[in-house]
Design a protein around this motif. Structure first.
Motif, PDB file in Angstrom:
ATOM      1  N   GLY A  17     -10.059  -1.272  -1.897  1.00  0.00           N
ATOM      2  CA  GLY A  17      -8.739  -0.651  -2.050  1.00  0.00           C
ATOM      3  C   GLY A  17      -8.779   0.843  -1.816  1.00  0.00           C
ATOM      4  N   GLU A  18      -9.806   1.510  -2.357  1.00  0.00           N
ATOM      5  CA  GLU A  18      -9.918   2.951  -2.164  1.00  0.00           C
ATOM      6  C   GLU A  18     -10.179   3.288  -0.692  1.00  0.00           C
ATOM      7  OE1 GLU A  18     -12.973   4.022  -4.915  1.00  0.00           O
ATOM      8  OE2 GLU A  18     -11.574   4.087  -6.600  1.00  0.00           O
ATOM      9  N   TRP A  19     -11.057   2.527  -0.049  1.00  0.00           N
ATOM     10  CA  TRP A  19     -11.348   2.776   1.358  1.00  0.00           C
ATOM     11  C   TRP A  19     -10.095   2.576   2.210  1.00  0.00           C
ATOM     12  CZ3 TRP A  19     -10.877  -0.134   5.759  1.00  0.00           C
ATOM     13  CH2 TRP A  19     -11.435   0.423   6.908  1.00  0.00           C
ATOM     14  N   LEU A  20      -9.367   1.472   1.943  1.00  0.00           N
ATOM     15  CA  LEU A  20      -8.166   1.167   2.710  1.00  0.00           C
ATOM     16  C   LEU A  20      -7.117   2.254   2.538  1.00  0.00           C
ATOM     17  CD1 LEU A  20      -6.846  -0.962   4.503  1.00  0.00           C
ATOM     18  CD2 LEU A  20      -5.984  -2.053   2.439  1.00  0.00           C
ATOM     19  N   ARG A  21      -6.933   2.707   1.314  1.00  0.00           N
ATOM     20  CA  ARG A  21      -5.948   3.757   1.070  1.00  0.00           C
ATOM     21  C   ARG A  21      -6.334   5.040   1.802  1.00  0.00           C
ATOM     22  NH1 ARG A  21      -4.095   5.564  -4.825  1.00  0.00           N
ATOM     23  NH2 ARG A  21      -2.735   3.781  -4.631  1.00  0.00           N
ATOM     24  N   GLU A  22      -7.587   5.438   1.746  1.00  0.00           N
ATOM     25  CA  GLU A  22      -8.016   6.660   2.421  1.00  0.00           C
ATOM     26  C   GLU A  22      -7.896   6.528   3.934  1.00  0.00           C
ATOM     27  OE1 GLU A  22      -8.436   9.598   1.032  1.00  0.00           O
ATOM     28  OE2 GLU A  22      -7.854   8.503  -0.771  1.00  0.00           O
ATOM     29  N   TRP A  23      -8.233   5.361   4.456  1.00  0.00           N
ATOM     30  CA  TRP A  23      -8.070   5.134   5.890  1.00  0.00           C
ATOM     31  C   TRP A  23      -6.604   5.303   6.278  1.00  0.00           C
ATOM     32  CZ3 TRP A  23      -5.042   1.342   8.133  1.00  0.00           C
ATOM     33  CH2 TRP A  23      -5.092   1.277   9.530  1.00  0.00           C
ATOM     34  N   TRP A  24      -5.711   4.690   5.479  1.00  0.00           N
ATOM     35  CA  TRP A  24      -4.290   4.763   5.799  1.00  0.00           C
ATOM     36  C   TRP A  24      -3.764   6.182   5.664  1.00  0.00           C
ATOM     37  CZ3 TRP A  24      -1.105   2.476   8.669  1.00  0.00           C
ATOM     38  CH2 TRP A  24       0.273   2.678   8.539  1.00  0.00           C
ATOM     39  N   ARG A  25      -4.207   6.905   4.651  1.00  0.00           N
ATOM     40  CA  ARG A  25      -3.751   8.291   4.471  1.00  0.00           C
ATOM     41  C   ARG A  25      -4.151   9.165   5.653  1.00  0.00           C
ATOM     42  NH1 ARG A  25      -4.913   9.179  -1.967  1.00  0.00           N
ATOM     43  NH2 ARG A  25      -3.001   8.197  -2.672  1.00  0.00           N
ATOM     44  N   SER A  26      -5.281   8.882   6.263  1.00  0.00           N
ATOM     45  CA  SER A  26      -5.690   9.683   7.421  1.00  0.00           C
ATOM     46  C   SER A  26      -5.038   9.193   8.711  1.00  0.00           C
ATOM     47  CB  SER A  26      -7.213   9.687   7.562  1.00  0.00           C
ATOM     48  OG  SER A  26      -7.675   8.395   7.861  1.00  0.00           O
ATOM     49  N   THR A  27      -4.669   7.914   8.771  1.00  0.00           N
ATOM     50  CA  THR A  27      -4.065   7.348   9.979  1.00  0.00           C
ATOM     51  C   THR A  27      -2.554   7.572  10.028  1.00  0.00           C
ATOM     52  OG1 THR A  27      -5.775   5.652  10.037  1.00  0.00           O
ATOM     53  CG2 THR A  27      -3.777   5.214  11.302  1.00  0.00           C
ATOM     54  N   ALA A  28      -1.879   7.475   8.900  1.00  0.00           N
ATOM     55  CA  ALA A  28      -0.413   7.554   8.856  1.00  0.00           C
ATOM     56  C   ALA A  28       0.152   8.811   9.517  1.00  0.00           C
ATOM     57  CB  ALA A  28       0.085   7.417   7.423  1.00  0.00           C
ATOM     58  N   PRO A  29      -0.388  10.000   9.255  1.00  0.00           N
ATOM     59  CA  PRO A  29       0.186  11.190   9.917  1.00  0.00           C
ATOM     60  C   PRO A  29       0.094  11.141  11.441  1.00  0.00           C
ATOM     61  CG  PRO A  29      -1.215  11.832   8.079  1.00  0.00           C
ATOM     62  CD  PRO A  29      -1.413  10.365   8.282  1.00  0.00           C
ATOM     63  N   LYS A  30      -0.946  10.479  11.949  1.00  0.00           N
ATOM     64  CA  LYS A  30      -1.086  10.359  13.398  1.00  0.00           C
ATOM     65  C   LYS A  30       0.035   9.511  13.992  1.00  0.00           C
ATOM     66  CE  LYS A  30      -6.057  10.663  12.939  1.00  0.00           C
ATOM     67  NZ  LYS A  30      -7.307   9.930  12.938  1.00  0.00           N
ATOM     68  N   LEU A  31       0.632   8.646  13.166  1.00  0.00           N
ATOM     69  CA  LEU A  31       1.733   7.788  13.601  1.00  0.00           C
ATOM     70  C   LEU A  31       3.093   8.321  13.149  1.00  0.00           C
ATOM     71  CD1 LEU A  31       0.096   4.344  12.696  1.00  0.00           C
ATOM     72  CD2 LEU A  31       0.209   5.417  14.942  1.00  0.00           C
ATOM     73  N   SER A  32       3.125   9.553  12.655  1.00  0.00           N
ATOM     74  CA  SER A  32       4.354  10.188  12.141  1.00  0.00           C
ATOM     75  C   SER A  32       4.926   9.435  10.947  1.00  0.00           C
ATOM     76  CB  SER A  32       5.415  10.305  13.234  1.00  0.00           C
ATOM     77  OG  SER A  32       4.926  11.026  14.327  1.00  0.00           O
ATOM     78  N   ILE A  33       4.064   8.878  10.126  1.00  0.00           N
ATOM     79  CA  ILE A  33       4.494   8.158   8.929  1.00  0.00           C
ATOM     80  C   ILE A  33       4.228   9.057   7.726  1.00  0.00           C
ATOM     81  CG2 ILE A  33       4.118   6.141   7.468  1.00  0.00           C
ATOM     82  CD1 ILE A  33       3.225   4.670  10.050  1.00  0.00           C
ATOM     83  N   VAL A  34       5.299   9.392   6.994  1.00  0.00           N
ATOM     84  CA  VAL A  34       5.190  10.247   5.828  1.00  0.00           C
ATOM     85  C   VAL A  34       5.814   9.517   4.645  1.00  0.00           C
ATOM     86  CG1 VAL A  34       5.810  12.485   4.833  1.00  0.00           C
ATOM     87  CG2 VAL A  34       5.310  12.290   7.282  1.00  0.00           C
ATOM     88  N   ARG A  49       7.779  -5.275   7.397  1.00  0.00           N
ATOM     89  CA  ARG A  49       7.164  -6.605   7.284  1.00  0.00           C
ATOM     90  C   ARG A  49       5.980  -6.595   6.332  1.00  0.00           C
ATOM     91  NH1 ARG A  49       5.460  -8.800  12.662  1.00  0.00           N
ATOM     92  NH2 ARG A  49       4.961 -10.589  11.381  1.00  0.00           N
ATOM     93  N   TYR A  50       5.349  -5.445   6.144  1.00  0.00           N
ATOM     94  CA  TYR A  50       4.175  -5.350   5.279  1.00  0.00           C
ATOM     95  C   TYR A  50       4.472  -4.431   4.106  1.00  0.00           C
ATOM     96  CZ  TYR A  50       1.982  -7.686   9.142  1.00  0.00           C
ATOM     97  OH  TYR A  50       1.691  -8.597  10.109  1.00  0.00           O
ATOM     98  N   GLY A  51       5.574  -4.700   3.432  1.00  0.00           N
ATOM     99  CA  GLY A  51       6.012  -3.857   2.326  1.00  0.00           C
ATOM    100  C   GLY A  51       5.013  -3.769   1.207  1.00  0.00           C
ATOM    101  N   VAL A  52       4.321  -4.863   0.897  1.00  0.00           N
ATOM    102  CA  VAL A  52       3.346  -4.853  -0.190  1.00  0.00           C
ATOM    103  C   VAL A  52       2.212  -3.893   0.149  1.00  0.00           C
ATOM    104  CG1 VAL A  52       1.618  -6.250  -1.380  1.00  0.00           C
ATOM    105  CG2 VAL A  52       3.898  -7.155  -1.007  1.00  0.00           C
ATOM    106  N   LEU A  53       1.708  -3.973   1.371  1.00  0.00           N
ATOM    107  CA  LEU A  53       0.629  -3.080   1.776  1.00  0.00           C
ATOM    108  C   LEU A  53       1.118  -1.636   1.773  1.00  0.00           C
ATOM    109  CD1 LEU A  53      -2.216  -2.642   2.820  1.00  0.00           C
ATOM    110  CD2 LEU A  53      -1.348  -3.025   5.125  1.00  0.00           C
ATOM    111  N   ASN A  54       2.319  -1.407   2.274  1.00  0.00           N
ATOM    112  CA  ASN A  54       2.882  -0.061   2.295  1.00  0.00           C
ATOM    113  C   ASN A  54       3.001   0.484   0.866  1.00  0.00           C
ATOM    114  OD1 ASN A  54       3.879   2.111   3.781  1.00  0.00           O
ATOM    115  ND2 ASN A  54       5.975   1.499   3.402  1.00  0.00           N
ATOM    116  N   TRP A  55       3.460  -0.364  -0.061  1.00  0.00           N
ATOM    117  CA  TRP A  55       3.590   0.063  -1.453  1.00  0.00           C
ATOM    118  C   TRP A  55       2.208   0.358  -2.032  1.00  0.00           C
ATOM    119  CZ3 TRP A  55       2.258  -1.943  -6.311  1.00  0.00           C
ATOM    120  CH2 TRP A  55       2.888  -1.330  -7.385  1.00  0.00           C
ATOM    121  N   LEU A  56       1.233  -0.488  -1.730  1.00  0.00           N
ATOM    122  CA  LEU A  56      -0.131  -0.262  -2.188  1.00  0.00           C
ATOM    123  C   LEU A  56      -0.631   1.101  -1.726  1.00  0.00           C
ATOM    124  CD1 LEU A  56      -3.077  -1.012  -3.097  1.00  0.00           C
ATOM    125  CD2 LEU A  56      -3.323  -2.090  -0.869  1.00  0.00           C
ATOM    126  N   LEU A  57      -0.415   1.399  -0.475  1.00  0.00           N
ATOM    127  CA  LEU A  57      -0.983   2.610   0.095  1.00  0.00           C
ATOM    128  C   LEU A  57      -0.309   3.875  -0.403  1.00  0.00           C
ATOM    129  CD1 LEU A  57      -1.415   1.191   3.662  1.00  0.00           C
ATOM    130  CD2 LEU A  57      -3.196   1.566   1.970  1.00  0.00           C
TER     131      LEU A  57
END
Length: 155
Positions: A17-34, A49-57
């Motif tokens: 969970g920690e790895w996934l969250r950190e990966w997403w935090r570094s990837t999201a800005p590259k996709l203009s996701i704030v 479509r992936y609201g649960v994952l988005n909420w997790l992150l």
């Protein structure tokens, strides 16, 4: 360790969970996701479509990054805490529903309903599948009972 059992799955899931969250935090800005939002329509559809994952992150407290919390969220989605009175009222409604269902459906169809609910709880079938199958053995004689089941299952 000297007869002590260590639950490693929760430790491993926390690391995932920690790895996934950190990966997403570094990837999201590259996709203009704030904060889980994006101006790009295509990305927004995927995030929707992936609201649960988005909420997790974006919304999960660090202290909840353990295996049980992750599995609960993935299986059931984010659930707000209910008060003791709400839980008791829901249990009373479910008990009244099951009593009425047993009387109206009879033992064989009642057991089939419980088997289908068990499959849904085990993640083998979706809520929609459960309700479609329930329509088969409940209707047309018990359309109102089927509607009540759908209302209780969907919340």
């Amino acid at each position: 360790f000297g007869g002590t059992t260590v639950a490693t799955s929760a430790v491993l899931w926390r690391a995932v969970g920690e790895w996934l969250r950190e990966w997403w935090r570094s990837t999201a800005p590259k996709l203009s996701i704030v904060d889980g939002r994006t101006p790009h329509e295509g990305y927004a559809r995927v995030l929707g479509r992936y609201g649960v994952l988005n909420w997790l992150l974006f919304g999960w407290a660090d202290e909840q990054l353990d295996g049980e919390s992750i599995l609960q969220l993935v299986q059931h989605g984010p659930v707000s805490e209910r008060s003791a009175e709400e839980r008791e009222a829901a249990q009373r409604r479910w008990a009244a529903f099951t009593q009425e269902a047993f009387v109206r459906l009879g033992p064989r169809r009642f057991d089939e309903m419980n088997a289908q609910i068990g499959q849904m709880n085990d993640g083998e079938i979706s809520v929609d599948d459960l309700l479609a199958r329930a329509r088969y053995f409940m209707c047309p004689d018990n359309e109102d009972l089927h509607a009540a089941l759908g209302q209780m299952i969907r919340g």
